[in-house]
Motif scaffolding. Sequence first.
Motif, PDB file in Angstrom:
ATOM      1  N   ALA A 132       0.834  -1.209   0.000  1.00 16.58           N
ATOM      2  CA  ALA A 132       0.000   0.000   0.000  1.00 16.58           C
ATOM      3  C   ALA A 132       0.866   1.256   0.000  1.00 16.58           C
ATOM      4  O   ALA A 132       0.583   2.222  -0.730  1.00 16.58           O
ATOM      5  CB  ALA A 132      -0.922  -0.009   1.219  1.00 16.58           C
ATOM      6  N   LYS A 133       1.914   1.251   0.812  1.00 19.66           N
ATOM      7  CA  LYS A 133       2.818   2.406   0.852  1.00 19.66           C
ATOM      8  C   LYS A 133       3.521   2.609  -0.474  1.00 19.66           C
ATOM      9  O   LYS A 133       3.644   3.739  -0.962  1.00 19.66           O
ATOM     10  CB  LYS A 133       3.856   2.215   1.962  1.00 19.66           C
ATOM     11  N   VAL A 134       3.979   1.505  -1.080  1.00 17.77           N
ATOM     12  CA  VAL A 134       4.725   1.602  -2.343  1.00 17.77           C
ATOM     13  C   VAL A 134       3.851   2.211  -3.428  1.00 17.77           C
ATOM     14  O   VAL A 134       4.268   3.147  -4.125  1.00 17.77           O
ATOM     15  CB  VAL A 134       5.250   0.218  -2.775  1.00 17.77           C
ATOM     16  N   ILE A 135       2.626   1.695  -3.590  1.00 14.73           N
ATOM     17  CA  ILE A 135       1.793   2.204  -4.677  1.00 14.73           C
ATOM     18  C   ILE A 135       1.343   3.635  -4.408  1.00 14.73           C
ATOM     19  O   ILE A 135       1.299   4.470  -5.323  1.00 14.73           O
ATOM     20  CB  ILE A 135       0.591   1.269  -4.950  1.00 14.73           C
ATOM     21  N   CYS A 136       1.046   3.964  -3.163  1.00 12.61           N
ATOM     22  CA  CYS A 136       0.647   5.342  -2.854  1.00 12.61           C
ATOM     23  C   CYS A 136       1.790   6.319  -3.089  1.00 12.61           C
ATOM     24  O   CYS A 136       1.589   7.416  -3.629  1.00 12.61           O
ATOM     25  CB  CYS A 136       0.146   5.438  -1.409  1.00 12.61           C
ATOM     26  N   ARG A 137       2.990   5.925  -2.714  1.00 14.65           N
ATOM     27  CA  ARG A 137       4.160   6.794  -2.941  1.00 14.65           C
ATOM     28  C   ARG A 137       4.420   6.982  -4.428  1.00 14.65           C
ATOM     29  O   ARG A 137       4.718   8.088  -4.890  1.00 14.65           O
ATOM     30  CB  ARG A 137       5.392   6.199  -2.259  1.00 14.65           C
ATOM     31  N   LEU A 138       4.323   5.889  -5.191  1.00 15.81           N
ATOM     32  CA  LEU A 138       4.563   5.969  -6.635  1.00 15.81           C
ATOM     33  C   LEU A 138       3.556   6.888  -7.308  1.00 15.81           C
ATOM     34  O   LEU A 138       3.922   7.736  -8.125  1.00 15.81           O
ATOM     35  CB  LEU A 138       4.483   4.569  -7.256  1.00 15.81           C
ATOM     36  N   TRP A 139       2.290   6.718  -6.969  1.00 18.80           N
ATOM     37  CA  TRP A 139       1.266   7.552  -7.592  1.00 18.80           C
ATOM     38  C   TRP A 139       1.388   9.004  -7.141  1.00 18.80           C
ATOM     39  O   TRP A 139       1.173   9.923  -7.934  1.00 18.80           O
ATOM     40  CB  TRP A 139      -0.125   6.995  -7.268  1.00 18.80           C
ATOM     41  N   ASP A 140       1.761   9.206  -5.893  1.00 20.12           N
ATOM     42  CA  ASP A 140       1.951  10.559  -5.370  1.00 20.12           C
ATOM     43  C   ASP A 140       3.108  11.246  -6.092  1.00 20.12           C
ATOM     44  O   ASP A 140       2.976  12.365  -6.601  1.00 20.12           O
ATOM     45  CB  ASP A 140       2.220  10.472  -3.871  1.00 20.12           C
ATOM     46  N   ARG A 141       4.226  10.546  -6.178  1.00 20.65           N
ATOM     47  CA  ARG A 141       5.435  11.147  -6.765  1.00 20.65           C
ATOM     48  C   ARG A 141       5.339  11.309  -8.284  1.00 20.65           C
ATOM     49  O   ARG A 141       5.699  12.353  -8.834  1.00 20.65           O
ATOM     50  CB  ARG A 141       6.655  10.290  -6.420  1.00 20.65           C
ATOM     51  N   ASN A 142       4.832  10.288  -8.966  1.00 26.08           N
ATOM     52  CA  ASN A 142       4.870  10.281 -10.429  1.00 26.08           C
ATOM     53  C   ASN A 142       3.611  10.816 -11.092  1.00 26.08           C
ATOM     54  O   ASN A 142       3.658  11.296 -12.235  1.00 26.08           O
ATOM     55  CB  ASN A 142       5.128   8.861 -10.937  1.00 26.08           C
ATOM     56  N   HIS A 143       2.469  10.719 -10.395  1.00 27.15           N
ATOM     57  CA  HIS A 143       1.207  11.105 -11.029  1.00 27.15           C
ATOM     58  C   HIS A 143       0.418  12.139 -10.230  1.00 27.15           C
ATOM     59  O   HIS A 143      -0.645  12.570 -10.668  1.00 27.15           O
ATOM     60  CB  HIS A 143       0.336   9.858 -11.252  1.00 27.15           C
ATOM     61  N   HIS A 144       0.947  12.513  -9.061  1.00 26.35           N
ATOM     62  CA  HIS A 144       0.325  13.547  -8.230  1.00 26.35           C
ATOM     63  C   HIS A 144      -1.142  13.228  -7.924  1.00 26.35           C
ATOM     64  O   HIS A 144      -2.045  14.063  -8.076  1.00 26.35           O
ATOM     65  CB  HIS A 144       0.444  14.913  -8.899  1.00 26.35           C
ATOM     66  N   CYS A 145      -1.345  11.987  -7.509  1.00 26.88           N
ATOM     67  CA  CYS A 145      -2.693  11.568  -7.142  1.00 26.88           C
ATOM     68  C   CYS A 145      -2.601  10.440  -6.123  1.00 26.88           C
ATOM     69  O   CYS A 145      -1.511   9.930  -5.830  1.00 26.88           O
ATOM     70  CB  CYS A 145      -3.482  11.109  -8.369  1.00 26.88           C
ATOM     71  N   ALA A 146      -3.748  10.058  -5.597  1.00 23.32           N
ATOM     72  CA  ALA A 146      -3.847   8.925  -4.676  1.00 23.32           C
ATOM     73  C   ALA A 146      -4.942   7.996  -5.174  1.00 23.32           C
ATOM     74  O   ALA A 146      -5.786   8.399  -5.985  1.00 23.32           O
ATOM     75  CB  ALA A 146      -4.177   9.426  -3.269  1.00 23.32           C
ATOM     76  N   PRO A 147      -4.969   6.758  -4.731  1.00 19.01           N
ATOM     77  CA  PRO A 147      -6.032   5.840  -5.148  1.00 19.01           C
ATOM     78  C   PRO A 147      -7.412   6.375  -4.771  1.00 19.01           C
ATOM     79  O   PRO A 147      -7.568   7.125  -3.809  1.00 19.01           O
ATOM     80  CB  PRO A 147      -5.720   4.556  -4.364  1.00 19.01           C
ATOM     81  N   ASP A 148      -8.407   5.974  -5.550  1.00 14.52           N
ATOM     82  CA  ASP A 148      -9.787   6.311  -5.217  1.00 14.52           C
ATOM     83  C   ASP A 148     -10.361   5.303  -4.222  1.00 14.52           C
ATOM     84  O   ASP A 148     -11.316   5.607  -3.501  1.00 14.52           O
ATOM     85  CB  ASP A 148     -10.648   6.329  -6.484  1.00 14.52           C
ATOM     86  N   MET A 149      -9.770   4.120  -4.190  1.00 14.90           N
ATOM     87  CA  MET A 149     -10.167   3.052  -3.276  1.00 14.90           C
ATOM     88  C   MET A 149      -9.010   2.060  -3.225  1.00 14.90           C
ATOM     89  O   MET A 149      -8.202   1.988  -4.153  1.00 14.90           O
ATOM     90  CB  MET A 149     -11.451   2.355  -3.790  1.00 14.90           C
ATOM     91  N   VAL A 150      -8.922   1.308  -2.145  1.00 18.95           N
ATOM     92  CA  VAL A 150      -7.921   0.245  -2.032  1.00 18.95           C
ATOM     93  C   VAL A 150      -8.632  -1.034  -1.609  1.00 18.95           C
ATOM     94  O   VAL A 150      -9.453  -1.017  -0.684  1.00 18.95           O
ATOM     95  CB  VAL A 150      -6.817   0.618  -1.015  1.00 18.95           C
ATOM     96  N   VAL A 151      -8.326  -2.126  -2.307  1.00 15.58           N
ATOM     97  CA  VAL A 151      -8.866  -3.433  -1.950  1.00 15.58           C
ATOM     98  C   VAL A 151      -7.758  -4.246  -1.291  1.00 15.58           C
ATOM     99  O   VAL A 151      -6.675  -4.397  -1.857  1.00 15.58           O
ATOM    100  CB  VAL A 151      -9.404  -4.179  -3.183  1.00 15.58           C
ATOM    101  N   VAL A 152      -8.024  -4.736  -0.094  1.00 17.07           N
ATOM    102  CA  VAL A 152      -7.055  -5.537   0.650  1.00 17.07           C
ATOM    103  C   VAL A 152      -7.452  -7.006   0.533  1.00 17.07           C
ATOM    104  O   VAL A 152      -8.489  -7.417   1.048  1.00 17.07           O
ATOM    105  CB  VAL A 152      -7.013  -5.130   2.138  1.00 17.07           C
ATOM    106  N   GLU A 153      -6.640  -7.783  -0.157  1.00 19.38           N
ATOM    107  CA  GLU A 153      -6.944  -9.202  -0.350  1.00 19.38           C
ATOM    108  C   GLU A 153      -6.143 -10.034   0.640  1.00 19.38           C
ATOM    109  O   GLU A 153      -4.924 -10.110   0.574  1.00 19.38           O
ATOM    110  CB  GLU A 153      -6.622  -9.622  -1.790  1.00 19.38           C
ATOM    111  N   GLY A 154      -6.856 -10.667   1.572  1.00 18.03           N
ATOM    112  CA  GLY A 154      -6.226 -11.423   2.635  1.00 18.03           C
ATOM    113  C   GLY A 154      -5.898 -12.855   2.262  1.00 18.03           C
ATOM    114  O   GLY A 154      -6.163 -13.305   1.145  1.00 18.03           O
ATOM    115  N   PRO A 155      -5.339 -13.613   3.198  1.00 16.63           N
ATOM    116  CA  PRO A 155      -4.841 -14.963   2.929  1.00 16.63           C
ATOM    117  C   PRO A 155      -5.919 -16.021   2.716  1.00 16.63           C
ATOM    118  O   PRO A 155      -5.598 -17.142   2.328  1.00 16.63           O
ATOM    119  CB  PRO A 155      -4.008 -15.284   4.172  1.00 16.63           C
ATOM    120  N   LEU A 156      -7.193 -15.692   2.940  1.00 16.31           N
ATOM    121  CA  LEU A 156      -8.267 -16.663   2.711  1.00 16.31           C
ATOM    122  C   LEU A 156      -8.873 -16.539   1.320  1.00 16.31           C
ATOM    123  O   LEU A 156      -9.810 -17.259   0.980  1.00 16.31           O
ATOM    124  CB  LEU A 156      -9.380 -16.491   3.757  1.00 16.31           C
TER     125      LEU A 156
END
Length: 368
Positions: A144-168
């Motif tokens: 989550a940190k990696v993608i948010c940082r990349l989008w912040d730095r390179n595209h000046h935006c943040a996700p509109d939503m995040v889906v967390v897919e767990g181990p089940l």
Amino acid sequence: MKSEQIKPLKIGELTARLPIIQGGMGVGVSLSSLAGAVAAAGGIGVISTAQIGFYRPDFEKNPLEANLKAVKEQIILAKEKAGDGVIGVNIMAATRNYKAYVMAAVRAGVDVIISGAGLPKNLPEYIRGSAVKIAPMVSSEKAAKVICRLWDRNHHCAPDMVVVEGPLAGGHLGFSEKELSPFMENNSNDISQMMADYDEEIRRIIRVCREYGEKYEKEIPVVVAGGIDTPEKTEHALSLGASGIQASTPFVATEECDAHSNFKEAYIRAKSDDVVILKSPVGMPGRGIKNAFLEKVARGERGKIHCRQCLENCNPATIPYCITDALIRAVKGDVENGLIFCGANVDKIQKISTVREVIGNILGKENI
């Protein structure tokens, strides 16, 4: 669960009446019939773009062209069924020609793009100028940190939503074999501890989203996926701070699901000890139903491989089997000679039901 706990799922100005997303399942398991029905019922229906054109007559000769045509066809059909409901697509970041799939979905008028199986580094660039919402799928705070940082730095935006897919969850999993070892060994104590620890991981991911949401003056809803199939589990996910849940496996054994009836029956017949952690041809762990096909793979038997350019980093000369062929055979009904992805709780499915019944079973019947 209590009706006051059930709130709409808001993604910017996009709103689904119910806080439930039907996860994208490929190849061909979640197309327009399933996605349209879920959206019409108030959730977010999701089409998987993985080799989506397998049903088209031009697929064998030109799979990419067939797939891009099918993306448009399926989104249009789903929207017709959905009325004013919300339709999304799941596009794996590991997909070859990823940009072309994203652009096809945008042109077809999809509402939201969910993207996992790798980091969708340039997704904001591809949808720029459109109203399409974008949601990376992650399994850890680090991702989550990696993608948010990349989008912040390179595209000046943040996700509109995040889906967390767990181990089940079903299908490809964002965990190492070591992390999934409790499931391989069927160690109930270790599994329980892993799930308890994962609750804290979800809270950390929510904090990351809150941080970037504050920076961009927006709310970034977090949706939790993996093994959520009862009102109690939904209530637990929401208690962690999630805005909604994603479910996939429970929607397979429905009248509206796009898969062959044999595929649905395989879910109904499956017992807990039929569920295995497997390794896909591209090296990622996955979860599926044990059958004759997986037994052949375990013995080292290797059939003829005809590459259809589905995934990056896939070498037809070295892979043990073609995942496209295996998934297509299964979704068309050859469940003994195909790959049947599933979630950890597939053994809980006892009968063919409907989309509305499944949503009622997950959110509480009084909430639909």
